[in-house]
Design a protein around this motif. Sequence first.
Motif, mmCIF file in Angstrom:
data_model
loop_
_atom_site.group_PDB
_atom_site.id
_atom_site.type_symbol
_atom_site.label_atom_id
_atom_site.label_comp_id
_atom_site.label_asym_id
_atom_site.label_seq_id
_atom_site.Cartn_x
_atom_site.Cartn_y
_atom_site.Cartn_z
ATOM 1 N N GLU A 24 70.925 29.398 28.662
ATOM 2 C CA GLU A 24 71.299 28.094 29.219
ATOM 3 C C GLU A 24 70.141 27.101 29.170
ATOM 4 O O GLU A 24 70.348 25.902 29.007
ATOM 5 N N LEU A 25 68.919 27.615 29.335
ATOM 6 C CA LEU A 25 67.762 26.728 29.347
ATOM 7 C C LEU A 25 67.557 26.052 27.993
ATOM 8 O O LEU A 25 66.973 24.970 27.914
ATOM 9 N N LYS A 26 68.026 26.690 26.933
ATOM 10 C CA LYS A 26 67.905 26.081 25.607
ATOM 11 C C LYS A 26 68.623 24.739 25.575
ATOM 12 O O LYS A 26 68.160 23.785 24.953
ATOM 13 N N LYS A 31 62.196 25.322 24.177
ATOM 14 C CA LYS A 31 61.834 25.464 22.762
ATOM 15 C C LYS A 31 61.162 26.799 22.455
ATOM 16 O O LYS A 31 61.332 27.347 21.370
ATOM 17 N N LYS A 32 60.397 27.312 23.424
ATOM 18 C CA LYS A 32 59.545 28.469 23.118
ATOM 19 C C LYS A 32 59.600 29.503 24.236
ATOM 20 O O LYS A 32 59.599 29.156 25.414
ATOM 21 N N GLU A 175 70.336 17.863 34.199
ATOM 22 C CA GLU A 175 71.603 17.136 34.341
ATOM 23 C C GLU A 175 72.610 17.478 33.248
ATOM 24 O O GLU A 175 73.816 17.477 33.475
ATOM 25 N N GLY A 176 72.115 17.792 32.056
ATOM 26 C CA GLY A 176 73.021 18.076 30.955
ATOM 27 C C GLY A 176 73.729 19.408 31.039
ATOM 28 O O GLY A 176 74.716 19.633 30.324
ATOM 29 N N ILE A 177 73.259 20.317 31.915
ATOM 30 C CA ILE A 177 73.872 21.648 31.984
ATOM 31 C C ILE A 177 74.413 21.993 33.376
ATOM 32 O O ILE A 177 75.138 22.969 33.527
#
Length: 289
Positions: A24-26, A31-32, A175-177
Amino acid sequence: MITTILVPTDFTIEMEDLLGCIGELKNAGLKKVILLHVVDIHKSQGLAPMFERNAKEIIESYANIARELELETEALVVVGDVRRTIAEIADRENADAIIMGATTKGFIQGKLLGRTTEYIVRSSRKILLVEKYDVLKEGKEVYEKACRTKFSRILVPLDFSKESMGAIEQLREFEGIVKEIVFMHVIDDIKDVNLLDEQREEAKEKLRKIKEQFADIESQVLVVEGIPFDEIVKFASTEDITLIMLTTRGKGMLRDLLLGSTAESVLRKTKKPVLLIPVNKETEGEEYA
């Protein structure tokens, strides 16, 4: 924004599940991923080189799982003091957050946090995500993932100190997830029973103003009375909360303590994943209006 995370592992918790938690964090900018295993120099002694070789084989298999998520992945095996090495690597690699796993069994039975997790919580100024796993079978290393859709319904406890408002700043990055937010305030300092209704309404109004900042996300405000960590843990367990997000300190904490009593108690007692946001030194002691 969380773009780089450090994931320490001692190979005792099913790493595939823990890595699954970062998917989900993607979608929020990750990124890494840096995977880290520390060969305990105090326990391994003369066998450290052998343990190091074996660990490199295991951790590389975990790294392949992270690469399947199309994330830049680095796998490290280091000989040293476990707790200090994790904190040092997080700083050296400029990790934005550290993700650690814990079984809920120990928390339910009231045992102390693992010494490594406790050290990191108390000493590091990195964001810390503690994932919780439910033990399904007595005496066996079988876990159920407790991190599925952890951004579905987030509980954000606030005491209106500038310290606690750090959670709001971090929340904007997600906010996007995020699907739903519950903003919560626990009144633990009833000034006058006759004025309690007024105190409740004042707290609700502050929460409503915060809610307005997230107009595109379904959210609600909640004001209750009681002991903060008790009310937070109880609500999270009965209302299907998927993640508790709070700062390491709130109002009234001594300046030399990185972990406040409410954050520590919530972390110990809840079976839900907890995201701890470190306090910004610039806001220490200020009051949110």
